[in-house]
Scaffold this motif. Structure first.
Motif, PDB file in Angstrom:
ATOM      1  N   LEU A 134       0.841  -1.198   0.000  1.00  0.00           N
ATOM      2  CA  LEU A 134       0.000   0.000   0.000  1.00  0.00           C
ATOM      3  C   LEU A 134       0.877   1.249   0.000  1.00  0.00           C
ATOM      4  O   LEU A 134       1.929   1.287   0.634  1.00  0.00           O
ATOM      5  CB  LEU A 134      -0.899   0.009   1.227  1.00  0.00           C
ATOM      6  CG  LEU A 134      -1.960  -1.114   1.300  1.00  0.00           C
ATOM      7  CD1 LEU A 134      -2.741  -1.002   2.599  1.00  0.00           C
ATOM      8  CD2 LEU A 134      -2.891  -1.061   0.109  1.00  0.00           C
ATOM      9  N   MET A 135       0.412   2.264  -0.728  1.00  0.00           N
ATOM     10  CA  MET A 135       1.156   3.513  -0.754  1.00  0.00           C
ATOM     11  C   MET A 135       0.196   4.686  -0.799  1.00  0.00           C
ATOM     12  O   MET A 135      -0.934   4.567  -1.290  1.00  0.00           O
ATOM     13  CB  MET A 135       2.093   3.541  -1.960  1.00  0.00           C
ATOM     14  CG  MET A 135       1.410   3.384  -3.305  1.00  0.00           C
ATOM     15  SD  MET A 135       2.599   3.387  -4.661  1.00  0.00           S
ATOM     16  CE  MET A 135       1.488   3.190  -6.072  1.00  0.00           C
ATOM     17  N   LEU A 136       0.661   5.797  -0.236  1.00  0.00           N
ATOM     18  CA  LEU A 136      -0.126   7.034  -0.274  1.00  0.00           C
ATOM     19  C   LEU A 136       0.237   7.793  -1.544  1.00  0.00           C
ATOM     20  O   LEU A 136       1.413   8.018  -1.826  1.00  0.00           O
ATOM     21  CB  LEU A 136       0.184   7.904   0.942  1.00  0.00           C
ATOM     22  CG  LEU A 136      -0.348   7.431   2.301  1.00  0.00           C
ATOM     23  CD1 LEU A 136       0.102   8.391   3.393  1.00  0.00           C
ATOM     24  CD2 LEU A 136      -1.854   7.325   2.288  1.00  0.00           C
ATOM     25  N   VAL A 137      -0.763   8.176  -2.310  1.00  0.00           N
ATOM     26  CA  VAL A 137      -0.550   8.907  -3.555  1.00  0.00           C
ATOM     27  C   VAL A 137      -1.225  10.264  -3.429  1.00  0.00           C
ATOM     28  O   VAL A 137      -2.422  10.339  -3.111  1.00  0.00           O
ATOM     29  CB  VAL A 137      -1.110   8.141  -4.766  1.00  0.00           C
ATOM     30  CG1 VAL A 137      -0.879   8.941  -6.040  1.00  0.00           C
ATOM     31  CG2 VAL A 137      -0.461   6.769  -4.868  1.00  0.00           C
ATOM     32  N   LYS A 138      -0.476  11.326  -3.685  1.00  0.00           N
ATOM     33  CA  LYS A 138      -1.028  12.668  -3.570  1.00  0.00           C
ATOM     34  C   LYS A 138      -2.075  12.898  -4.652  1.00  0.00           C
ATOM     35  O   LYS A 138      -1.878  12.545  -5.811  1.00  0.00           O
ATOM     36  CB  LYS A 138       0.088  13.708  -3.692  1.00  0.00           C
ATOM     37  CG  LYS A 138      -0.385  15.139  -3.442  1.00  0.00           C
ATOM     38  CD  LYS A 138       0.800  16.094  -3.459  1.00  0.00           C
ATOM     39  CE  LYS A 138       0.345  17.528  -3.213  1.00  0.00           C
ATOM     40  NZ  LYS A 138       1.482  18.480  -3.198  1.00  0.00           N
ATOM     41  N   VAL A 139      -3.199  13.482  -4.245  1.00  0.00           N
ATOM     42  CA  VAL A 139      -4.300  13.775  -5.168  1.00  0.00           C
ATOM     43  C   VAL A 139      -4.229  15.240  -5.559  1.00  0.00           C
ATOM     44  O   VAL A 139      -4.226  16.127  -4.700  1.00  0.00           O
ATOM     45  CB  VAL A 139      -5.663  13.464  -4.515  1.00  0.00           C
ATOM     46  CG1 VAL A 139      -6.791  13.811  -5.473  1.00  0.00           C
ATOM     47  CG2 VAL A 139      -5.732  12.006  -4.105  1.00  0.00           C
ATOM     48  N   GLU A 140      -4.139  15.482  -6.843  1.00  0.00           N
ATOM     49  CA  GLU A 140      -4.077  16.852  -7.329  1.00  0.00           C
ATOM     50  C   GLU A 140      -5.458  17.496  -7.265  1.00  0.00           C
ATOM     51  O   GLU A 140      -6.482  16.814  -7.174  1.00  0.00           O
ATOM     52  CB  GLU A 140      -3.566  16.879  -8.775  1.00  0.00           C
ATOM     53  CG  GLU A 140      -2.178  16.276  -8.950  1.00  0.00           C
ATOM     54  CD  GLU A 140      -1.109  17.027  -8.177  1.00  0.00           C
ATOM     55  OE1 GLU A 140      -1.310  18.234  -7.908  1.00  0.00           O
ATOM     56  OE2 GLU A 140      -0.080  16.412  -7.840  1.00  0.00           O
ATOM     57  N   ASN A 141      -5.493  18.822  -7.296  1.00  0.00           N
ATOM     58  CA  ASN A 141      -6.756  19.558  -7.224  1.00  0.00           C
ATOM     59  C   ASN A 141      -7.699  19.142  -8.347  1.00  0.00           C
ATOM     60  O   ASN A 141      -7.307  19.043  -9.503  1.00  0.00           O
ATOM     61  CB  ASN A 141      -6.503  21.066  -7.312  1.00  0.00           C
ATOM     62  CG  ASN A 141      -5.788  21.584  -6.072  1.00  0.00           C
ATOM     63  OD1 ASN A 141      -5.885  20.992  -5.005  1.00  0.00           O
ATOM     64  ND2 ASN A 141      -5.059  22.681  -6.217  1.00  0.00           N
ATOM     65  N   GLY A 142      -8.947  18.909  -7.992  1.00  0.00           N
ATOM     66  CA  GLY A 142      -9.946  18.555  -8.985  1.00  0.00           C
ATOM     67  C   GLY A 142     -10.114  17.059  -9.182  1.00  0.00           C
ATOM     68  O   GLY A 142     -11.086  16.612  -9.784  1.00  0.00           O
ATOM     69  N   GLU A 143      -9.175  16.267  -8.664  1.00  0.00           N
ATOM     70  CA  GLU A 143      -9.268  14.821  -8.801  1.00  0.00           C
ATOM     71  C   GLU A 143     -10.016  14.232  -7.616  1.00  0.00           C
ATOM     72  O   GLU A 143      -9.969  14.742  -6.517  1.00  0.00           O
ATOM     73  CB  GLU A 143      -7.872  14.200  -8.894  1.00  0.00           C
ATOM     74  CG  GLU A 143      -7.110  14.596 -10.150  1.00  0.00           C
ATOM     75  CD  GLU A 143      -5.756  13.925 -10.218  1.00  0.00           C
ATOM     76  OE1 GLU A 143      -5.420  13.177  -9.275  1.00  0.00           O
ATOM     77  OE2 GLU A 143      -5.041  14.147 -11.201  1.00  0.00           O
ATOM     78  N   ASP A 144     -10.693  13.137  -7.853  1.00  0.00           N
ATOM     79  CA  ASP A 144     -11.415  12.447  -6.784  1.00  0.00           C
ATOM     80  C   ASP A 144     -11.493  10.954  -7.123  1.00  0.00           C
ATOM     81  O   ASP A 144     -12.546  10.433  -7.462  1.00  0.00           O
ATOM     82  CB  ASP A 144     -12.827  13.028  -6.626  1.00  0.00           C
ATOM     83  CG  ASP A 144     -13.517  12.506  -5.363  1.00  0.00           C
ATOM     84  OD1 ASP A 144     -12.835  11.822  -4.562  1.00  0.00           O
ATOM     85  OD2 ASP A 144     -14.709  12.771  -5.202  1.00  0.00           O
TER      86      ASP A 144
END
Length: 278
Positions: free
Chosen positions: A259-269
């Motif tokens: 498992l890894m944490l992935v940064k979510v860019e603005n506008g993504e969901d």
């Protein structure tokens, strides 16, 4: 120390390795100070900034070589070098305060001053490894500085790819520190008549410093898991990942099932699985 002897070359290689390990990020300083200048001007800045830095460092190292002859200072220098060895394994150097300059001479001045401030650890280590030989200091600088200036970016990448290089460098620094400590005038008679004790002490210092550095690094990367599954990251890890409280992350699985944490860019969901990093 006799020219072209085995001891001369061992000391020279030690000095070159120390210069590379402790000054390997000097190209970053040079690049940051000269990045706003024109290409043709940058070459002049690099050349004269390097020349100035070499002269200042050579004079400082020679001064320290002389000072280490004062009773007690060789021991103090050795103890300080042990601390430098430990910090090499656990601390990242910060270059954020190096400002880009718009004029050639301002950039050269910035490079020289920054190198002088950042090079104190290098000066002490090289002075200890030179054993009072000024020629070794000069030759070591002449050989290693061009490598540092034009090859340090590559060297930094090597260190990032092969972290064990840093441990070799820290081991060499600790070895130098051990020789400085056991070479102190009021301690030297005992260690001269008891060479086994000398090398046992040096070996113990190397093991302790490397183990302490490794343990401190591991502690700095430990992640705490709360009772509801929330993760608390240590400051060192969050800074290295450049995480901010307002960032959002989603949990994904890589090809190896981790498992890894992935940064979510603005506008993504993505799948509505966003989590707040704070």
């Amino acid at each position: 120390m006799e020219w072209l002897s085995a001891g001369f070359f061992v000391s020279l290689l030690t000095i070159i390795l120390i210069d590379l390990v402790l000054a390997g990020d000097n190209a970053i300083v040079i690049g940051m100070a000269a990045r706003n200048l024109k290409k043709e001007t940058q070459k002049q800045v690099i050349l004269w900034g390097t020349v100035g830095a070499v002269i200042i460092r050579a004079l400082a190292t020679m001064a320290v070589v002389y000072l280490l002859k004062i009773p007690g200072l060789l021991l103090a220098g050795g103890l300080l070098l042990l601390w430098i060895s430990f910090k090499l394994l656990t601390e990242k150097k910060n270059h954020e305060n190096i400002e880009a300059k718009n004029s050639m001479w301002a950039a050269i001045r910035t490079i020289i001053i920054a190198d002088a401030v950042m090079g104190l650890d290098n000066v002490i280590a090289v002075a200890g490894a030179a054993h009072g030989d000024f020629l070794l200091v000069v030759i070591g600088l002449l050989v290693s500085v061009p490598i540092v200036v034009w090859g340090s970016t590559l060297f930094i990448k090597w260190i990032e790819t092969y972290p064990w290089i840093i441990y070799i460098g820290a081991g060499v620094l600790t070895l130098t520190a051990g020789k400085m400590i056991t070479g102190e005038k009021f301690l030297a008679p005992f260690f001269t008549t008891n060479p086994i004790a000398k090398w046992l002490l040096i070996g113990l210092l190397i093991v302790v410093i490397l183990a302490a550095g490794k343990w401190t690094k591991m502690i700095g990367y430990q992640v705490e898991v709360g009772e509801h599954g929330q993760l608390t990251l240590p400051k060192e890890l969050s800074e290295e990942a450049q995480m901010e409280p307002e960032d959002r992350y989603t949990v994904k699985m890589d090809a190896r099932g981790k498992l890894m944490l992935v940064k979510v860019e603005n506008g993504e969901d993505p799948d509505g699985t966003m989590q707040n990093a704070g």
